[in-house]
Design a protein around this motif. Structure first.
Motif, short mmCIF file in Angstrom:
data_model
loop_
_atom_site.label_atom_id
_atom_site.label_comp_id
_atom_site.label_asym_id
_atom_site.label_seq_id
_atom_site.Cartn_x
_atom_site.Cartn_y
_atom_site.Cartn_z
N TYR A 60 0.97 -0.84 0.11
CA TYR A 60 -0.11 0.59 -0.45
C TYR A 60 1.16 1.54 -0.03
CZ TYR A 60 -3.83 -3.22 0.61
OH TYR A 60 -4.99 -3.79 0.87
N CYS A 61 2.15 1.08 0.21
CA CYS A 61 2.89 2.51 0.45
C CYS A 61 4.38 1.72 0.62
CB CYS A 61 2.59 3.35 1.74
SG CYS A 61 2.74 2.25 2.95
N CYS A 62 5.05 2.59 -0.12
CA CYS A 62 6.71 2.41 -0.47
C CYS A 62 7.18 2.16 1.45
CB CYS A 62 7.69 3.81 -0.95
SG CYS A 62 9.45 3.78 -1.09
N PRO A 63 7.74 1.31 1.53
CA PRO A 63 8.40 1.08 2.93
C PRO A 63 9.86 1.60 3.21
CG PRO A 63 9.83 -0.76 1.22
CD PRO A 63 8.30 0.25 0.78
N PHE A 64 10.15 2.21 2.51
CA PHE A 64 11.24 3.48 2.52
C PHE A 64 10.88 5.53 2.59
CE2 PHE A 64 12.53 0.10 -0.23
CZ PHE A 64 13.75 -0.56 1.32
#
Length: 80
Positions: A10-14
């Motif tokens: 669902y979203c970038c882990p960075f």
């Protein structure tokens, strides 16, 4: 989930942004399976599932030292 199924983040882990696009395996050096391209921070990453870990397989935890002193207080501080 089959080997070809892709887990959808669902979203970038960075950076936490949600602007992600799928990337084909082999299109980026070191990426053998499909991955995800974050259009905000330009990173490419992949997700993998390693298995399940059951709580009974965990090592014994450290005993709770607070429960042995329940109902007692250290009292007021003096002499400081």
């Amino acid at each position: 989930m089959s080997e070809t199924a892709r887990a959808v983040p669902y979203c970038c882990p960075f950076c936490g942004e949600e602007d992600l696009r799928p990337v084909a395996g082999g299109s980026v050096e070191g990426l053998t399976r499909g991955g995800w391209h974050c259009r905000s921070c330009l990173r490419v990453f992949s997700l993998s599932f390693h298995g399940l870990h059951r709580p009974e397989q965990l090592e014994p935890s450290i005993p709770d030292t607070h429960s042995t002193h329940a109902g007692t207080s250290p009292g007021p501080r003096t002499g400081e």
